[in-house]
Design an enzyme around this catalytic site. Sequence first.
Site, PDB file in Angstrom:
ATOM      1  N   LEU A  33       1.121  -1.240   0.450  1.00  0.00           N
ATOM      2  CA  LEU A  33      -0.126  -0.016   0.025  1.00  0.00           C
ATOM      3  C   LEU A  33       0.954   1.051  -0.299  1.00  0.00           C
ATOM      4  CD1 LEU A  33      -2.713  -1.567   2.863  1.00  0.00           C
ATOM      5  CD2 LEU A  33      -2.903  -1.691   0.103  1.00  0.00           C
ATOM      6  N   LYS A  86       7.440   2.875  -9.394  1.00  0.00           N
ATOM      7  CA  LYS A  86       7.343   2.960 -10.691  1.00  0.00           C
ATOM      8  C   LYS A  86       8.031   4.823 -11.660  1.00  0.00           C
ATOM      9  CE  LYS A  86       2.841   3.904 -10.938  1.00  0.00           C
ATOM     10  NZ  LYS A  86       2.283   5.302 -11.674  1.00  0.00           N
ATOM     11  N   SER A 126       7.894  -3.374 -19.348  1.00  0.00           N
ATOM     12  CA  SER A 126       7.838  -1.553 -19.791  1.00  0.00           C
ATOM     13  C   SER A 126       8.522  -1.665 -20.888  1.00  0.00           C
ATOM     14  CB  SER A 126       8.267  -1.336 -18.466  1.00  0.00           C
ATOM     15  OG  SER A 126       8.477   0.274 -19.568  1.00  0.00           O
ATOM     16  N   TYR A 151      15.022   3.479 -12.814  1.00  0.00           N
ATOM     17  CA  TYR A 151      13.386   2.265 -13.062  1.00  0.00           C
ATOM     18  C   TYR A 151      13.792   1.576 -13.619  1.00  0.00           C
ATOM     19  CZ  TYR A 151       9.199   1.325 -14.716  1.00  0.00           C
ATOM     20  OH  TYR A 151       8.369   1.006 -14.939  1.00  0.00           O
ATOM     21  N   LYS A 155      13.198  -2.690 -14.132  1.00  0.00           N
ATOM     22  CA  LYS A 155      13.000  -3.744 -15.087  1.00  0.00           C
ATOM     23  C   LYS A 155      13.660  -4.730 -15.763  1.00  0.00           C
ATOM     24  CE  LYS A 155       8.775  -2.580 -13.640  1.00  0.00           C
ATOM     25  NZ  LYS A 155       7.659  -3.354 -12.418  1.00  0.00           N
ATOM     26  N   PHE A 180       2.937  -0.414 -22.895  1.00  0.00           N
ATOM     27  CA  PHE A 180       3.434   0.927 -23.289  1.00  0.00           C
ATOM     28  C   PHE A 180       2.703   1.845 -22.299  1.00  0.00           C
ATOM     29  CE2 PHE A 180       6.070   0.196 -27.190  1.00  0.00           C
ATOM     30  CZ  PHE A 180       6.078  -0.914 -27.157  1.00  0.00           C
ATOM     31  N   ARG A 294      11.540  17.055 -21.154  1.00  0.00           N
ATOM     32  CA  ARG A 294      12.113  16.106 -20.544  1.00  0.00           C
ATOM     33  C   ARG A 294      13.582  15.316 -20.455  1.00  0.00           C
ATOM     34  NH1 ARG A 294       7.415  13.215 -17.305  1.00  0.00           N
ATOM     35  NH2 ARG A 294       7.596  11.501 -19.512  1.00  0.00           N
ATOM     36  N   GLY A 296      15.770  12.420 -20.426  1.00  0.00           N
ATOM     37  CA  GLY A 296      15.685  10.665 -20.923  1.00  0.00           C
ATOM     38  C   GLY A 296      14.331  10.449 -21.411  1.00  0.00           C
TER      39      GLY A 296
HETATM   40  N1  UFG Z   1       4.196  14.894 -20.837  1.00  0.00           N
HETATM   41  C1  UFG Z   1       4.103  15.882 -20.983  1.00  0.00           C
HETATM   42  N2  UFG Z   1       4.046  16.780 -20.058  1.00  0.00           N
HETATM   43  C2  UFG Z   1       3.497  16.211 -18.357  1.00  0.00           C
HETATM   44  C3  UFG Z   1       3.958  14.778 -18.933  1.00  0.00           C
HETATM   45  C4  UFG Z   1       3.750  14.023 -20.012  1.00  0.00           C
HETATM   46  O1  UFG Z   1       4.231  16.893 -21.778  1.00  0.00           O
HETATM   47  O2  UFG Z   1       3.395  16.590 -18.011  1.00  0.00           O
HETATM   48  C5  UFG Z   1       4.928  13.326 -21.940  1.00  0.00           C
HETATM   49  C6  UFG Z   1       6.614  13.205 -22.375  1.00  0.00           C
HETATM   50  O3  UFG Z   1       7.312  14.186 -22.046  1.00  0.00           O
HETATM   51  C7  UFG Z   1       6.214  11.884 -22.754  1.00  0.00           C
HETATM   52  C8  UFG Z   1       4.130  12.198 -23.352  1.00  0.00           C
HETATM   53  O4  UFG Z   1       4.075  13.032 -22.442  1.00  0.00           O
HETATM   54  O5  UFG Z   1       5.717  12.639 -24.380  1.00  0.00           O
HETATM   55  C9  UFG Z   1       4.145  10.441 -22.555  1.00  0.00           C
HETATM   56  O6  UFG Z   1       5.047  10.515 -21.066  1.00  0.00           O
HETATM   57  P1  UFG Z   1       4.627  10.150 -20.347  1.00  0.00           P
HETATM   58  O7  UFG Z   1       5.303  10.533 -18.771  1.00  0.00           O
HETATM   59  O8  UFG Z   1       3.155  10.014 -19.192  1.00  0.00           O
HETATM   60  O9  UFG Z   1       4.940   8.294 -19.772  1.00  0.00           O
HETATM   61  P2  UFG Z   1       6.384   7.776 -20.728  1.00  0.00           P
HETATM   62  O10 UFG Z   1       6.082   7.806 -21.967  1.00  0.00           O
HETATM   63  O11 UFG Z   1       7.290   9.244 -19.884  1.00  0.00           O
HETATM   64  O12 UFG Z   1       6.901   7.103 -19.570  1.00  0.00           O
HETATM   65  C10 UFG Z   1       6.692   6.250 -19.448  1.00  0.00           C
HETATM   66  C11 UFG Z   1       6.261   5.458 -18.604  1.00  0.00           C
HETATM   67  C12 UFG Z   1       7.292   4.882 -17.650  1.00  0.00           C
HETATM   68  C13 UFG Z   1       8.173   4.149 -18.631  1.00  0.00           C
HETATM   69  C14 UFG Z   1       8.609   4.917 -19.643  1.00  0.00           C
HETATM   70  C15 UFG Z   1       9.904   4.743 -20.587  1.00  0.00           C
HETATM   71  O13 UFG Z   1       5.220   5.881 -17.710  1.00  0.00           O
HETATM   72  O14 UFG Z   1       6.677   4.411 -16.740  1.00  0.00           O
HETATM   73  O15 UFG Z   1       7.613   5.022 -20.431  1.00  0.00           O
HETATM   74  O16 UFG Z   1       9.577   5.628 -21.675  1.00  0.00           O
HETATM   75  F1  UFG Z   1       9.967   4.709 -17.243  1.00  0.00           F
END
Ligand code: UFG
Length: 341
Positions: A33, A86, A126, A151, A155, A180, A294, A296
């Site tokens: 939790l 995560k 992932s 993270y 994985k 995804f 952002r 990474g």
């Molecule tokens: N994004 C924004 N603004 C935000 C949040 C996200 O513009 O406030 C953009 C990101 O730059 C990206 C897209 O929205 O282009 C998706 O971002 P997310 O954070 O929702 O998802 P990610 O693809 O970055 O992350 C996912 C999983 C992680 C994993 C990662 C690996 O959530 O657990 O994929 O690529 F590590």
Amino acid sequence: MHIIVTGGAGYIGTHTCLELLTSGYDVTVVDNLSNSCREGLRRVEKLTGKSLCSFYHIDLIDPLATDKVFQHCPDAAAVIHFAGLKAVGESVAQPLRYYQNNLTGTINLCQSMQRYGVKNLVFSSSCTVYGTPASVPITEDFPLGVCTNPYGRSKAMIEDILRDLHQSDPEWNIALLRYFNPVGAHESGVIGEDPNGVPNNLMPYISQVAVGKLQQLSVFGNDYPTPDGTGVRDYIHVVDLAKGHLCALEKLQQQPGAFACNLGTGQGYSVLEMIAAFERVSGQKINYTIAPRRQGDIACAYADPSFAARELGWKAERGLDVMCRDTWNWQSKNPQGYASR
Ligand code: UFG
């Protein structure tokens, strides 16, 4: 058939427990939790009209407590292992916590499984294990890439450990499910994603802006080599994702072995497309501003889902509008997440 679900109180866990219960499985949940609450599972029980066999509020990093679960579930046939930390940014700040929790938790779990002869495992992996893919769509035989954060590396390391385990003892049947981007919620709006604090991910951020909890979304970068310059991802409805776990369980029974499998739709959408779709479906205006990239992040990632279709008989059925509708249904009915009732 009795399934132990670790991390079953979380976002994907609750949706998977619901599908398991609905399909007649017996379900035991193990969860510390740390990023979830009991309320989600109570709602799952109410929605399905069925009860969990039991719930263990324990941490997998405690080997004795983990063993006890298996002692008490002698008929357990398989484990679905969601439990893990995560948050990408947090993992950079607290790498030891991430490695200890994710790796030690998984090793303890597998040791208990081995001791009690439960050798069927479905693991939450992932698409992050692909690092920056050389091209899209991504198939399972793409090389595992350089992950940009602890993270992601945890994985990838767990995948390696589980492949080694299968090598050492072919009685182990293991599905590595590479998710995804899970979004959406159960169509009832009764369960959904309830992130701790300010969301890291796009969809919960958008929906919290829509409901007035957050002021403005930052779009991280509009100079990527994508059609509109914003990042492209493969968003998959959490109910489709949950159903994928049941297909993986069936596959392990019918055709034992170890395999990795993408769970995605095969369709990529940009951040601006996601905002536009959410606005259209919810009728809410999403305030946003363009912000720097952002660290990474990659430009574009989407799955080739044909292995899942061929081998698991699974295909995502819910499109973008349903993802947005269900996200908004959950968020508008539960503006404070599970705390609001
Ligand atoms: N994004 C924004 N603004 C935000 C949040 C996200 O513009 O406030 C953009 C990101 O730059 C990206 C897209 O929205 O282009 C998706 O971002 P997310 O954070 O929702 O998802 P990610 O693809 O970055 O992350 C996912 C999983 C992680 C994993 C990662 C690996 O959530 O657990 O994929 O690529 F590590």
